[in-house]
Design a protein around this motif. Structure first.
Motif, mmCIF file in Angstrom:
data_model
loop_
_atom_site.group_PDB
_atom_site.id
_atom_site.type_symbol
_atom_site.label_atom_id
_atom_site.label_comp_id
_atom_site.label_asym_id
_atom_site.label_seq_id
_atom_site.Cartn_x
_atom_site.Cartn_y
_atom_site.Cartn_z
ATOM 1 N N ALA A 577 0.477 -0.785 0.069
ATOM 2 C CA ALA A 577 0.417 0.000 0.065
ATOM 3 C C ALA A 577 1.181 1.108 0.037
ATOM 4 C CB ALA A 577 -0.561 -0.297 1.409
ATOM 5 N N ASP A 578 2.162 1.240 0.755
ATOM 6 C CA ASP A 578 3.037 3.013 0.495
ATOM 7 C C ASP A 578 3.374 2.377 -0.401
ATOM 8 O OD1 ASP A 578 4.589 4.023 2.234
ATOM 9 O OD2 ASP A 578 5.765 3.500 1.544
ATOM 10 N N ARG A 579 3.568 1.946 -1.345
ATOM 11 C CA ARG A 579 4.760 1.902 -3.024
ATOM 12 C C ARG A 579 3.224 2.274 -3.308
ATOM 13 N NH1 ARG A 579 7.534 0.786 0.922
ATOM 14 N NH2 ARG A 579 9.466 -0.108 0.403
ATOM 15 N N PHE A 580 1.832 1.863 -3.896
ATOM 16 C CA PHE A 580 1.310 2.008 -4.827
ATOM 17 C C PHE A 580 0.517 3.764 -4.500
ATOM 18 C CE2 PHE A 580 -0.508 -2.477 -4.967
ATOM 19 C CZ PHE A 580 0.513 -2.403 -6.993
ATOM 20 N N VAL A 581 0.748 4.263 -2.726
ATOM 21 C CA VAL A 581 0.523 5.326 -2.098
ATOM 22 C C VAL A 581 1.564 6.832 -3.240
ATOM 23 C CG1 VAL A 581 0.174 6.918 -0.145
ATOM 24 C CG2 VAL A 581 -1.744 5.018 -0.095
ATOM 25 N N LYS A 582 3.049 6.065 -3.295
ATOM 26 C CA LYS A 582 4.064 7.155 -3.012
ATOM 27 C C LYS A 582 3.847 7.316 -4.614
ATOM 28 C CE LYS A 582 7.436 6.012 0.196
ATOM 29 N NZ LYS A 582 8.336 5.447 0.536
ATOM 30 N N LEU A 583 3.411 5.528 -5.487
ATOM 31 C CA LEU A 583 3.195 6.084 -6.746
ATOM 32 C C LEU A 583 2.439 7.534 -7.204
ATOM 33 C CD1 LEU A 583 3.285 4.877 -9.498
ATOM 34 C CD2 LEU A 583 2.162 3.154 -8.862
ATOM 35 N N LEU A 584 1.009 7.085 -6.538
ATOM 36 C CA LEU A 584 0.013 7.661 -6.974
ATOM 37 C C LEU A 584 0.180 9.426 -6.455
ATOM 38 C CD1 LEU A 584 -3.414 5.679 -5.692
ATOM 39 C CD2 LEU A 584 -2.135 6.622 -8.091
ATOM 40 N N GLN A 585 1.067 9.616 -5.494
ATOM 41 C CA GLN A 585 1.409 10.879 -5.595
ATOM 42 C C GLN A 585 2.659 11.663 -5.868
ATOM 43 O OE1 GLN A 585 2.836 10.342 -1.278
ATOM 44 N NE2 GLN A 585 0.882 10.629 -0.068
ATOM 45 N N ASN A 586 3.113 10.938 -7.471
ATOM 46 C CA ASN A 586 4.431 11.227 -8.296
ATOM 47 C C ASN A 586 3.837 11.563 -9.619
ATOM 48 O OD1 ASN A 586 6.264 11.585 -6.358
ATOM 49 N ND2 ASN A 586 6.310 9.208 -6.582
ATOM 50 N N ASP A 587 2.156 11.304 -9.774
ATOM 51 C CA ASP A 587 1.120 12.481 -11.640
ATOM 52 C C ASP A 587 2.056 11.650 -12.322
ATOM 53 O OD1 ASP A 587 0.344 13.168 -12.484
ATOM 54 O OD2 ASP A 587 1.787 14.966 -14.082
#
Length: 850
Positions: A577-587
């Motif tokens: 979940a942490d990696r997917f959230v970081k991905l979505l925050q990076n446009d």
């Protein structure tokens, strides 16, 4: 007087001659040969047997991490030729037994009159048994039972025969015979102990552990040997542990501990440690238990076993949550220089698990590498660690990309002033470190050590002499780790990281390109002026939008892969979940957004975080209403059955089209589906199907290009790894275009060419060929319709055995009733494969004309 001496001498000679006879059954003869057998030949033979058993014991290390074998003997897989022996002592014992039979046997009229010959055969069987030649050993024991039924060693021989049967995996037979022996005979205590112990091993082999415990309890009661008592009690404890009966196991281990000075120390210590492993953390007195372990650690007699003691203390601290103390004791266990490989594997494996749980993946990978080095290759535990390590390769790879690219992009986003300030601070830290090292070197110089760049080797050699006590036999360069480390660093400074192969000086053998080297490696190659100049580092920061965009895309893809790996392979939902959230925050790119959100939805459901799951669900339905994910979320039941538009169904239909040789359709559809489902695990499958279709339609270069694309773009998927194997092992032999000589083949084809658009003509021609084949009885022939390229299709006749036979068959068809008159090509199956792979039919035709 002289005549008296002569008479006496003649009497002695005559007495000896009469006594040496093996054909006369007299009191003198029997006792002469019996005494010679017992006190000369068998005495020396038994000494050799005992010596061989002692060397066998010394060379065998019990693995106390697993269930011990009842008998302390390691069976080797090495195959011995007839007449060969594994151990010279056992060979000597066997020769003595054979000599006893040959020189002192008194077999008169089918009956043996030397009462020691049965002992000789028993020695013969034991020597062969311990030399691991079990069939000959069985023959020796059976001979005693057959020829000497009244022997006082008959019961001992029966026990040894069944021990041999167990080694030959005749466990049921051994149990049956031993039960019969125990029921019908009154055995000596040691024979009874040996019989029940052997029966216990047979039960263990058959996985009847309860029966094994019963037999071992009898064996420990009747054996006279303290070592055997300790071993049987220890195995009973292990068997109770397997049944999770800790109290019964501890009672068995206590019996081992009570023997203390009467048994080897290794049994005593391992019993203590096995008992300690059964400590009840919930209800036990932890303080008293730690004092108990500390007492074991501080006992000077336990020094050879400190590695195991440290491991047990480390396990206690890990189970009580004191991770830092646990790590310290695991490392102490490793530093103990124990030769116990399972212990070292356990130490490294646990440290690897702890490092992984703390997200220190590189360290975990290194620990797992060391774990495998201390395990039996291809064993079940080894394969489990290997799979874990291979999965960790993907994590390490993508974590490195994500972290490195994040750092670069973060620096690139700073203003010039902020960048300069950051690297000014960094350069100052490097200066302080360099000055500190210089001061330490100066201090060493003042104490009489040589310093300077051009004398480093002398400095290290002097230090190594002091470390090794100035022993000349240890001055070899590679014996000193400090010298070796210095040499490695010097080599990397000059040459960089090179692969181990011929012509390693060439530039293309460098493993790490400059932009992939570690910071330490980069700093090593810098001058002092560059190293301490902040502007030097600022100038290295990329500024081109195209390059920054590429770094961002690479980072985003790494985050997506990490999320998928943590979710699917490691079941680490929080990390995923942490990696997917970081991905979505990076446009991220559009292709990654929907799969990431859907994966987040599934993760939040598994974590029982329903508010977040509902929020992600509504986001997908509201913002992507026409997507497949929105359909699934609106109608979850659709997941229970594969609908006709699911990726799996589409792949199956495409695979069917491939088998039907609709290669262009496969190429076009696979390209479309790869774009439509980009980011999903099934995409590499579409790509590899597309590469195979392009190979069939366009040949070798198209196939190599497709496989290379998969290997580069999906390196961590099963298809990507398979593509890498194809590039290494399959592509090189396929690249060969040279045609094979016809005489080297034994299978030949006849080819008829057609334009691919003339489908009806092709089918009708193939039917005419099939009709003619049915009339030909002296060949077993078949036909096929094969696509050659986008414009050409072949009708191929298979099953001909020579090039002349292929041509003759085609000519024969022109004379038959159907009058099949059409240009043909006769070709071997090997050359047909080359033609299809490289699309070089014209080249083949040219070779035939020439």
């Amino acid at each position: 007087m002289k005549s008296t001496y002569k008479a006496l001498a003649l009497f002695v000679v005559a007495f000896a001659a009469i006594g040496c006879s093996r054909k006369n059954d007299t009191f003198i003869n029997r006792n002469f040969h019996a005494l010679g057998t017992k006190y000369n030949i068998l005495y020396n033979g038994n000494i050799a047997l005992d010596k061989g058993r002692e060397s066998l014991d010394n060379g065998f290390n019990d693995n106390y991490w697993e269930l011990l074998p009842v008998e302390r003997m390691q069976v080797s897989e090495e195959v011995m030729l007839p007449g060969q022996a594994k151990n010279t002592d056992f060979e000597r014992a066997e020769n003595k037994a054979i000599k006893a039979v040959q020189t002192h046997g008194m077999n008169i009229n089918g009956k043996e009159h030397n009462p020691q010959i049965d002992e000789a055969y028993l020695l013969l069987g034991k020597a062969r048994y311990f030399d691991q030649r079990f069939i000959p050993a069985l023959e020796a024991f059976n001979y005693i039972l057959y020829k000497y039924p009244a022997s006082d060693k008959i019961n001992t021989s029966k026990v040894w025969r069944e021990k041999t049967n167990i080694r030959l995996e005749n466990n049921e037979l051994a149990i049956k015979n031993l039960k019969k022996l125990i029921e019908q005979e009154e055995l000596e205590p040691q024979d009874l102990a040996d019989a029940t112990a052997s029966m216990a091993q047979a039960y263990i082999n058959l996985n009847a552990k309860d029966s094994a415990i019963t037999q071992l309890a009898i064996a420990r009661q009747h054996t006279k040997k303290h070592n055997e008592k300790a071993r049987y009690n220890f195995i009973i404890g292990q068997l109770y542990n397997e049944k999770a009966q800790r109290d019964s196991a501890n009672m068995a281990f206590d019996k081992v501990i009570e023997l203390h000075r009467k048994i080897p120390r290794i049994y005593y210590i391992n019993a203590h440690l096995a008992r300690a492993a059964n400590f009840d953390l919930e209800n036990g007195d932890k303080t008293a238990f730690l004092e108990y372990l500390t007492t074991l650690e501080e006992d000077r007699e336990n020094r050879p076993f400190l590695g195991k003691i440290y491991y047990r203390i480390a396990e206690f601290h890990r189970q009580t949550g004191a991770d830092s103390l646990a790590v310290a004791y695991y490392n102490k266990s490793l530093r103990s220089q124990s030769t116990d490989k399972p212990l070292r594997a356990a130490d490294y494996g646990t440290l690897g698990d702890m490092a992984f749980d703390a997200a220190r993946y590189k360290m975990a990978g290194a620990y797992y590498d060391s774990t495998m080095n201390n395990m039996v290759v291809n064993s079940k535990p080894y394969r489990a660690i290997k799979r874990k390590r291979e999965n960790l390769d993907d994590v390490i790879h993508y974590e490195d990309i994500a972290n490195n690219n994040d750092s670069i992009l973060r620096l690139a986003s700073l203003t010039k002033e902020e960048q300069l300030a950051f690297f000014t601070n960094y350069a100052n830290q490097l200066k302080e470190k360099a000055e500190k090292e210089k001061a330490e070197a100066q201090k060493s110089n003042n104490t009489g050590l040589v310093t300077g760049n051009d004398t480093n080797r002398n400095l290290i050699n002097d230090a190594s002499k002091r470390e090794m006590g100035d022993r000349s036999q240890q001055q070899f360069y590679f014996y000193n780790p400090s010298t070796v480390a210095f040499g490695k660093n010097e080599f990397i400074k000059i040459w960089g990281d090179r692969s181990l192969k011929d012509n390693w000086r060439l530039s293309d053998t460098r493993i790490n390109a400059p932009n992939s080297q570690t910071p330490d490696a980069i700093l090593t190659n810098l001058s002092d002026e560059e190293r301490f100049d902040p502007q030097f580092y600022v100038d290295m920061i990329p500024t081109e939008p195209k390059l920054l965009d590429s770094l961002a895309k690479e980072r985003n893809f790494a985050y997506y892969q990490l999320g998928s790996i943590y979710k699917e392979k490691f079941k680490e939902n929080q990390l995923a979940a942490d990696r997917f959230v970081k991905l979505l925050q990076n446009d991220p790119e559009d292709r990654l957004i929907l799969p990431s959100k859907y994966n987040l939805y599934k993760i939040y459901q598994e974590l029982d975080d329903h508010p977040k799951a509902e929020m992600v669900k509504q986001d997908i339905i509201n913002n992507y209403p026409d997507s497949r994910y929105a359909d699934i979320l609106r109608n979850p039941e659709s997941l229970l059955a594969k609908d006709e538009n699911s990726p799996e169904s589409l792949y199956e239909r495409l695979y069917e089209a491939f088998n039907n040789q609709n290669y262009q359709e496969v190429i076009d559809s696979a390209t479309l589906y790869a774009q439509q489902f980009e980011g999903e695990p099934i995409v590499p499958k579409f790509e590899i199907l597309k590469a195979s279709a392009r190979a069939r339609l366009h040949g070798f270069e198209a196939y190599r290009e497709g496989v290379n694309f998969i290997a580069l773009n999906y390196p961590n998927s099963p298809e990507g790894k398979h593509a890498q194997e194809i590039l290494k092992k399959v592509i090189p032999p396929l690249s060969k275009k040279d045609f094979v000589k016809e005489e080297l083949s034994n299978n030949f084809y006849v080819i008829y060419q057609f334009n691919s658009s003339a489908k009806q003509e092709i089918e009708e021609f193939a039917k005419k060929i099939d009709a003619e084949i049915e009339q030909i009885r002296y060949y077993v022939l078949t036909t096929s319709i094969d696509v050659y390229d986008p414009n050409t299709t072949f009708v191929v006749v298979h099953g001909l055995k020579s090039i002349q036979g292929a041509s003759g068959f085609a000519d024969l068809l022109t004379e038959r009733k159907s009058k099949i008159i059409r240009p043909y090509i006769a070709i071997s199956s090997d050359n047909y494969g080359i033609v299809q792979m490289h699309k070089n039919l014209n080249d083949y035709i040219a070779t035939q004309i020439n």
